[in-house]
Design a protein around this motif. Structure first.
Motif, short mmCIF file in Angstrom:
data_model
loop_
_atom_site.label_atom_id
_atom_site.label_comp_id
_atom_site.label_asym_id
_atom_site.label_seq_id
_atom_site.Cartn_x
_atom_site.Cartn_y
_atom_site.Cartn_z
N ARG A 50 51.42 85.45 36.13
CA ARG A 50 52.29 86.41 36.81
C ARG A 50 51.90 87.86 36.49
N GLU A 51 52.15 88.75 37.44
CA GLU A 51 51.86 90.17 37.22
C GLU A 51 52.65 90.72 36.04
N THR A 106 48.21 90.31 25.88
CA THR A 106 48.50 89.59 27.12
C THR A 106 47.21 89.30 27.86
N MET A 107 47.23 88.21 28.60
CA MET A 107 46.11 87.85 29.45
C MET A 107 46.68 87.28 30.74
N ARG A 108 46.43 87.96 31.84
CA ARG A 108 46.88 87.43 33.12
C ARG A 108 45.86 86.40 33.58
N CYS A 141 41.88 80.85 31.84
CA CYS A 141 41.63 80.74 30.40
C CYS A 141 41.39 79.26 30.13
N ASP A 142 40.12 78.84 30.23
CA ASP A 142 39.81 77.42 30.06
C ASP A 142 39.29 77.13 28.66
N THR A 143 38.89 75.90 28.43
CA THR A 143 38.50 75.47 27.09
C THR A 143 37.25 76.18 26.57
#
Length: 179
Positions: free
Chosen positions: A16-17, A56-58, A83-85
């Motif tokens: 989310r923004e 934070t990371m969108r 944000c993957d493995t």
């Protein structure tokens, strides 16, 4: 916020923004904690645990889910990262904590199990229409209720434990330290 107030470094991952934006009451509490922190006495002894600003990371967690409502929830979903493995954040984290993670619920448990990263998750919404392939363990029945979801998630690894928390609503915490 609670992790940061306890001196724990953390990153909020959310597509989310508004990722990481605190409600007014919590924003005031956070600002007050930062303002009032006393790092040490004149002899260098810490008076309290320092407040650690959270990052934070969108992004989507683990992958971009199918069936996301582009018209209302995420019209720009194709521009949101994942944000993957393989991401540094997951490679370096010491635990995964998720409070009501919605569509990311399965991915969080799957990544924690795959990487054997300690986790604690408080699942909430079942989203049976978005995840029609979820099945109750040892059954062909779809996951339709909150209790079904809890059993389904616990079946992902035999080390996953369940704890009921002392508040109303979706208050079941699932967790494992993989021992």
């Amino acid at each position: 916020m609670a992790l940061g107030l306890s001196g724990v470094r953390s990153t909020v991952v959310d597509p989310r923004e508004s990722v990481g934006k605190l409600p007014g009451k919590d924003r005031k509490k956070w600002k007050k904690a930062i303002r009032n922190i006393a790092v040490s006495t004149s002899d260098g002894i810490p008076l309290c645990q320092p407040v650690v600003e959270y990052e934070t990371m969108r992004a989507w967690f683990a992958n971009r889910p199918d069936g996301v409502d582009k018209d209302h929830r995420h019209p720009d979903q194709d521009e949101i990262g994942v944000c993957d493995t393989t991401h540094d954040l997951l490679a370096q984290c010491s635990a995964i904590v998720a409070l009501h993670p919605d569509e990311a619920t399965d991915n969080i448990v799957d990544v924690a199990v795959q990487k054997r990263t300690p986790f604690m998750i408080i699942p909430c919404c079942v989203f049976s229409r978005l995840f029609p392939d979820r099945r109750i363990p040892n059954s062909s029945q779809p996951v339709c209720t909150y209790d079904d979801l809890i059993h389904y998630l616990m079946a992902k690894d035999n080390t996953i434990k369940k704890t009921s928390l002392s508040f109303d609503g979706a208050n079941v915490a699932l967790w494992s330290i993989f021992e």
